[in-house]
Design a protein around this motif. Structure first.
Motif, PDB file in Angstrom:
ATOM      1  N   PHE A 193      31.961  32.897  29.323  1.00  0.00           N
ATOM      2  CA  PHE A 193      31.891  31.471  29.687  1.00  0.00           C
ATOM      3  C   PHE A 193      30.799  31.243  30.726  1.00  0.00           C
ATOM      4  O   PHE A 193      31.070  30.850  31.852  1.00  0.00           O
ATOM      5  N   GLY A 194      29.568  31.516  30.344  1.00  0.00           N
ATOM      6  CA  GLY A 194      28.512  31.474  31.348  1.00  0.00           C
ATOM      7  C   GLY A 194      28.742  32.670  32.239  1.00  0.00           C
ATOM      8  O   GLY A 194      28.806  33.783  31.756  1.00  0.00           O
ATOM      9  N   ASP A 195      28.928  32.419  33.525  1.00  0.00           N
ATOM     10  CA  ASP A 195      29.264  33.517  34.425  1.00  0.00           C
ATOM     11  C   ASP A 195      30.629  33.303  35.046  1.00  0.00           C
ATOM     12  O   ASP A 195      30.954  33.897  36.054  1.00  0.00           O
ATOM     13  N   MET A 196      31.411  32.403  34.453  1.00  0.00           N
ATOM     14  CA  MET A 196      32.651  32.036  35.130  1.00  0.00           C
ATOM     15  C   MET A 196      33.604  33.207  35.244  1.00  0.00           C
ATOM     16  O   MET A 196      34.361  33.309  36.182  1.00  0.00           O
ATOM     17  N   PHE A 197      33.581  34.072  34.252  1.00  0.00           N
ATOM     18  CA  PHE A 197      34.430  35.256  34.299  1.00  0.00           C
ATOM     19  C   PHE A 197      33.527  36.475  34.233  1.00  0.00           C
ATOM     20  O   PHE A 197      32.796  36.653  33.266  1.00  0.00           O
ATOM     21  N   ILE A 221      41.749  36.409  39.151  1.00  0.00           N
ATOM     22  CA  ILE A 221      40.738  35.414  38.766  1.00  0.00           C
ATOM     23  C   ILE A 221      39.643  35.362  39.821  1.00  0.00           C
ATOM     24  O   ILE A 221      38.454  35.317  39.523  1.00  0.00           O
ATOM     25  N   LEU A 222      40.080  35.419  41.086  1.00  0.00           N
ATOM     26  CA  LEU A 222      39.129  35.373  42.198  1.00  0.00           C
ATOM     27  C   LEU A 222      38.210  36.588  42.172  1.00  0.00           C
ATOM     28  O   LEU A 222      36.994  36.470  42.349  1.00  0.00           O
ATOM     29  N   PHE A 278      31.334  29.108  41.349  1.00  0.00           N
ATOM     30  CA  PHE A 278      32.059  28.482  42.463  1.00  0.00           C
ATOM     31  C   PHE A 278      33.407  27.916  42.016  1.00  0.00           C
ATOM     32  O   PHE A 278      34.398  27.971  42.738  1.00  0.00           O
ATOM     33  N   LEU A 279      33.401  27.360  40.804  1.00  0.00           N
ATOM     34  CA  LEU A 279      34.608  26.692  40.314  1.00  0.00           C
ATOM     35  C   LEU A 279      35.764  27.680  40.167  1.00  0.00           C
ATOM     36  O   LEU A 279      36.878  27.436  40.643  1.00  0.00           O
ATOM     37  N   THR A 280      35.495  28.825  39.536  1.00  0.00           N
ATOM     38  CA  THR A 280      36.582  29.794  39.338  1.00  0.00           C
ATOM     39  C   THR A 280      36.944  30.479  40.651  1.00  0.00           C
ATOM     40  O   THR A 280      38.107  30.811  40.866  1.00  0.00           O
ATOM     41  N   LEU A 281      35.966  30.679  41.526  1.00  0.00           N
ATOM     42  CA  LEU A 281      36.283  31.227  42.852  1.00  0.00           C
ATOM     43  C   LEU A 281      37.316  30.338  43.520  1.00  0.00           C
ATOM     44  O   LEU A 281      38.339  30.802  44.027  1.00  0.00           O
ATOM     45  N   TYR A 282      37.034  29.043  43.504  1.00  0.00           N
ATOM     46  CA  TYR A 282      37.910  28.107  44.198  1.00  0.00           C
ATOM     47  C   TYR A 282      39.277  28.009  43.523  1.00  0.00           C
ATOM     48  O   TYR A 282      40.313  28.019  44.193  1.00  0.00           O
ATOM     49  N   TYR A 332      37.793  27.780  30.493  1.00  0.00           N
ATOM     50  CA  TYR A 332      38.461  28.774  31.336  1.00  0.00           C
ATOM     51  C   TYR A 332      38.958  28.167  32.653  1.00  0.00           C
ATOM     52  O   TYR A 332      40.154  28.249  32.962  1.00  0.00           O
ATOM     53  N   PRO A 333      38.084  27.515  33.440  1.00  0.00           N
ATOM     54  CA  PRO A 333      38.620  26.872  34.645  1.00  0.00           C
ATOM     55  C   PRO A 333      39.660  25.798  34.336  1.00  0.00           C
ATOM     56  O   PRO A 333      40.591  25.599  35.126  1.00  0.00           O
TER      57      PRO A 333
END
Lengths: 481, 208
Positions: A65-69, A120-121, A127-131, B146-147
């Motif tokens: 998912f891009g770099d989200m994960f 997940i963190l 930034f979105l998944t970090l938060y 995912y988010p």
């Protein structure tokens, strides 16, 4: 717009954990109170299956998912450590919870959700998944602290943590929004690219955002001057929850630091190094000096945590691979020590008796020489006495700081760890040279006995053979950044 | 000054004034109503930015649901305002100083010097047929799935936490058990008693 669903195999651990947690959530409704152990066993199975999935699906670094994960060596190692510490927490805490009527399905479900937030963190590259990972973790914690509703101190601790946590999240989000405003991306890799390629001038807006982000991060690990919540939460929360908050989330916080500061904002290393130096010095000084004045064991451990976080920051601010891996090593060692210390409080507590005052440890040697020896090993490790593992951890961090040229910082850290040795050795003195005040027999369950012994001996074994864990940390940092 | 700029300044002024009123006014109900006003004006500003979906959601969710709930809470609870204001003057100097410093810093950093049109191109507008909502939905269920799912888990945790913290099973509360209600048999509720029919009494006879 075309969108292709990526191969979700690397996310299997998280998905398996979510599925099992939801199953436990529903399944628990149909269980009578006297059969609650079934939920307990299921929760442990969930942790083991998650760990198994992590090992089973490990491979080269991938991003979904891009770099989200992001799944890389550091994420895998930290996730496994999180699983291990959650499992040990489950074993230590069950008797305590049963005696206080807290042995409920919500406890296990919220623990597993918090664990998912940490994972997940740890894997976040956006930034979105970090938060979101951070909030998932924190929200579960707020509720867990207040789970003992009729306990006024626990509720107060939960309220304080909630308000201050919301404030810290606000700071963090404001900083992130600033970074987004300047670099035009929420993707950490692209933020790094924008800064490193000189596409964005390193000026006031970027540093302004950085200050807020670092403040938010510092709050999460509890570095001075953002440490106020730690002593109150540790003291007020039920001991198993304090044990949980003091252990596994530290791995997540470490990953947070690494992803954001080293992964994303490495171009601003000069700016954040200064901030970390100040926080590290203050944490080591304030933590060690204030801990001396405490009479509550849990509160003392809270201040000791603050000083340990100062040491971790010392490793991170060195700004090289040796520093990062020594910081990761220190974090792992800190978590093992914390598990041992809090585990001992849980082991000595009984119905209606918390065993969280320093005086409760008096004469432990006469009551049980073996557990006194285990706690002695943990305390020696926290003080950094060789040949325990605490010595090597401090040594590695200080070496990295020295190589980075922070001579005065190293000297100061050594001096204050000598100050810190006072309150750790005071516990040893209370255990071995004072008359016991409590005379109740100590008879923990078999699994607690086994894990506590392993935990104590790990201090010695890892201290004698530090290379295996250290090389694991170095490997995971080398292959992730 | 174009018409749009005029509208923007109009709404921003109301937004700022009502926001200040929220925190300075003494009556909590009035403060909540001012908050509603500031939500409305903020959504009008979003409308100017062509973010219709967000603007409508702000009104629907915050004004329609959250604030109404909040007003209920304010009316139901007896909040001691004097106690809440305790220590206000004691903390004002330090708090005010920090706030002032922050405002100065923000003014220095966030001005047109760093974020002006010379740094960032003016975003182009969309045609009349452009649907903001559809675009958001497209993004939400593909790139950001995912988010989005993680946010769903957070809401699940919120539900679990809220129930765990507030649900009490008091001893001796009376409640209905629907399953036993519907499985009830006639025999357990109605008892038929056979009895002889009686003659009307003398007193009834006299009346009739």
């Amino acid at each position: 717009m075309t969108f292709e669903l990526p191969n979700l195999m690397p996310m299997l651990p998280e998905m398996a954990l979510l599925a099992m947690t939801c199953f436990i959530l529903i399944f628990d409704l149909f269980i009578q109170d006297e059969n609650r152990s079934v939920t307990f066993v299921l929760a442990q199975i969930a942790v083991f299956v998650t760990a198994g999935c992590i090992v089973g699906t490990s491979g080269p670094s991938v991003s979904l998912f891009g770099d989200m994960f992001t799944r890389d060596a550091m994420a895998d190692v930290l996730k496994l450590m999180i699983c291990l510490s959650v499992e040990i927490m489950f074993i230590y805490s069950s008797t305590y919870l049963k005696l206080r009527g807290l042995f409920k399905g919500e406890y296990f479900v919220l623990t597993l959700f918090a664990m998912m937030g940490m994972m997940i963190l740890v894997s976040a590259g956006h930034f979105l998944t970090l938060y979101l990972g951070l909030e998932l973790m924190a929200l579960s914690f707020y509720a867990m602290i207040a789970l003992d509703r009729d306990n006024a101190r626990a509720t107060e601790a939960a309220m304080k943590y909630f308000v201050l946590g919301a404030l810290a999240s606000g700071l963090l989000l404001y900083g992130m929004s600033m970074l987004y405003g300047v670099t035009g991306s929420l993707d950490i890799a692209r933020v790094a690219l924008a800064i490193d390629s000189g596409q964005v001038a390193i000026g006031a807006p970027l540093v302004f955002g950085l200050v807020f982000v670092v403040a938010g991060l510092a709050f999460k690990i509890g570095a001075v001057p953002f440490h106020m919540w730690i002593p109150d939460v540790y003291e007020g929360a039920p001991t198993p929850i304090a044990l949980f908050i003091g252990t596994a989330p530290k791995f997540a916080a470490f990953a947070f630091f690494m992803r954001l500061l080293i992964g994303g904002l490495h171009g601003l290393v000069g700016d954040w190094q200064q901030m970390l130096v100040v926080m590290s010095v203050l944490s080591i000084v304030v933590g060690n000096v204030t801990a001396i004045a405490q009479t509550n064991f849990k509160r003392m451990l809270a201040y000791s945590t603050i000083s340990h976080m100062g040491f971790v920051l010392l490793g991170i601010l060195s700004g090289n691979v040796a520093g990062y891996s020594s910081a990761m090593y220190y974090m792992a060692v800190y978590v093992i020590m914390s598990l041992g210390a809090f585990g001992m409080v849980l082991l000595l507590s009984r119905a209606g008796f918390e065993s969280d005052m320093l005086d409760d440890f008096k004469g432990l040697n006469q009551r049980s020489p073996w557990y006194a020896f285990m706690l002695l090993l943990v305390m020696f490790a926290m003080a950094g006495v060789p040949p325990t593992v605490g010595f090597y951890a401090k040594f590695a961090v200080l070496q990295a700081a020295l190589q980075a040229g922070y001579v005065w910082l190293t000297v100061l850290a050594v001096l204050f760890s000598v100050v810190g040795a006072f309150y750790y050795l005071r516990i040893v003195k209370l255990m071995y040279f004072d008359e016991p005040q409590q005379l109740a027999p100590i008879a923990p369950r078999m699994d607690v006995r086994l894990i506590m012994s392993l935990n104590g001996l790990a201090m010695l074994v890892l201290g004698l053979m530090p290379q295996s864990l250290m090389s694991l940390c170095t490997y995971s940092i080398m292959h992730s950044f | 000054m174009t018409f749009e700029t005029g509208v923007f300044y109009f709404f921003s002024t109301i937004l700022l004034l009502s926001a200040i009123a929220v925190i300075t006014i003494r009556n909590p109900v009035q403060a909540a109503l001012f908050l509603v006003l500031s939500f409305f004006t903020a959504s009008a500003i979003w409308m100017l930015l062509e973010a219709e979906f967000l603007a409508i959601t702000l009104v629907l969710v915050y004004v329609g649901a959250v604030m109404v709930l909040f007003l209920f809470v304010v009316m139901m609870l007896d909040i001691n305002l004097v106690r809440l204001r305790e220590g206000f003057w004691r903390y004002l100097p330090l708090g005010g100083l920090i706030a002032l410093l922050l405002v100065i810093e923000m003014a220095l950093v966030l001005g047109a010097r760093n974020f002006g049109l010379s740094h960032f191109a003016l975003p182009g507008g969309h045609g009349a047929g452009y649907s903001n909502t559809a675009a958001l939905g497209m993004q939400l269920y593909t790139t950001y799935v995912y988010p989005f799912e993680v946010a769903a888990v957070i809401l699940l945790v919120a539900i679990v936490a809220a129930i765990a913290l507030t649900m009490r099973r008091r001893k001796g509360t009376k409640y209905q058990n629907p399953s036993s209600q519907i499985s009830v048999q006639r025999a357990s509720r109605v008892r038929l008693v056979k009895m002889e029919s009686e003659k009307p009494s003398v007193a009834a006879d006299v009346k009739g």
